[in-house]
Design a protein around this motif. Structure first.
Motif, PDB file in Angstrom:
ATOM      1  N   PHE A 203      -7.047 -11.092  -3.206  1.00 42.74           N
ATOM      2  CA  PHE A 203      -5.731 -11.525  -2.748  1.00 42.74           C
ATOM      3  C   PHE A 203      -4.670 -10.461  -3.017  1.00 42.74           C
ATOM      4  O   PHE A 203      -3.663 -10.363  -2.318  1.00 42.74           O
ATOM      5  N   GLN A 204      -4.935  -9.612  -4.011  1.00 38.25           N
ATOM      6  CA  GLN A 204      -4.000  -8.537  -4.335  1.00 38.25           C
ATOM      7  C   GLN A 204      -4.084  -7.375  -3.350  1.00 38.25           C
ATOM      8  O   GLN A 204      -3.303  -6.430  -3.425  1.00 38.25           O
ATOM      9  N   GLY A 205      -5.050  -7.451  -2.437  1.00 37.49           N
ATOM     10  CA  GLY A 205      -5.169  -6.433  -1.396  1.00 37.49           C
ATOM     11  C   GLY A 205      -6.116  -5.300  -1.727  1.00 37.49           C
ATOM     12  O   GLY A 205      -6.176  -4.307  -1.002  1.00 37.49           O
ATOM     13  N   SER A 206      -6.893  -5.441  -2.807  1.00 37.96           N
ATOM     14  CA  SER A 206      -7.869  -4.413  -3.170  1.00 37.96           C
ATOM     15  C   SER A 206      -9.244  -4.848  -2.690  1.00 37.96           C
ATOM     16  O   SER A 206      -9.869  -5.735  -3.274  1.00 37.96           O
ATOM     17  N   TYR A 207      -9.720  -4.251  -1.591  1.00 44.69           N
ATOM     18  CA  TYR A 207     -10.980  -4.671  -0.997  1.00 44.69           C
ATOM     19  C   TYR A 207     -12.137  -3.783  -1.442  1.00 44.69           C
ATOM     20  O   TYR A 207     -12.934  -3.309  -0.639  1.00 44.69           O
TER      21      TYR A 207
END
Length: 229
Positions: A203-207
């Motif tokens: 959810f923090q945008g770290s994929y």
């Protein structure tokens, strides 16, 4: 034990090859050597497996749910795709041996994977130079089995590798041990996490995987359904 399998795929890209001076197609194989025109198109296939196991206890209540992701790539030529027995054998070996899919699930999945590959390749049939095709195949497997013993996990399954280490394994994010009931996600790089922990990380945008920084497939990076009990 109940098994459900779904297979779908898509054409991700077509790279056209240049013809030679005489108009004949010249193509390089995986080893860099030239491939005769009669071999047809080079077909690069990426397979993604979503392998979900639900263990049930008394009154069919789910006591553990795990989702394991695997990915593998195979390469063949369009002339080989016409041999469905060959494609089915390759698909089964990839799913069962390379991706550790339960053989009872890999058996019905392999023909569906072969059909999907054939249909995608046939949809690109053209005259002229042979292209290089990039395919993406998704296999979604769901297995529900009754518990036996504390964890209720017996027999071969895509989770076998993980379950052998479960007693010594902790979540790669919060570093606490797994317990029952639990929702566990195992990434394609074989690192286990609590479902909620990985959801917050994504959810923090770290994929990427929190432990090894390997890319996390877009399917895992999409919103994850949480099951609270």
């Amino acid at each position: 034990m109940e098994i459900e399998v779904e297979v779908f795929g898509s054409l991700k890209g077509v790279q056209r090859s240049e013809g030679g001076e005489d108009g004949n197609h010249v193509q390089a194989g995986e080893d860099g050597n030239q491939v005769p025109p009669e071999m047809g198109s080079l077909v690069e296939i990426m397979i993604f497996l979503k392998d979900t196991l639900k263990v049930t206890g008394e009154e069919d209540r789910v006591i553990m749910s795990q989702c394991c992701w695997e990915k593998a790539s195979i390469t063949m030529y369009s002339s080989q795709v016409d041999d469905m027995d060959y494609v089915k054998q390759v698909a089964y070996k990839t799913l069962h041996e390379n991706m550790q899919m339960n053989p009872l699930a890999a058996e019905p999945a392999a023909p569906e994977v072969a059909d999907t590959i054939r249909n995608l390749v046939q949809s690109t049939k053209e005259t002229g130079s042979s292209p290089t095709l990039s395919l993406e195949i998704h296999v979604v497997c769901s297995i529900e089995k009754a518990g036996e013993g504390p964890l209720g996990l017996v027999g071969g399954h895509g989770y076998a590798r993980f379950m052998k280490r479960l007693d010594d394994e902790v979540c790669g994010i919060c570093h606490t041990e797994f317990s029952l009931p639990e929702d566990i996600i195992v990434t394609a790089c074989h690192h286990p996490y609590h479902d909620a922990c990985l959801s917050r990380w994504l959810f923090q945008g770290s994929y990427t995987c929190p432990l090894c920084r390997a890319d996390v497939p877009s399917e895992v990076a999409s919103p994850i359904e949480l099951h609270y009990r």
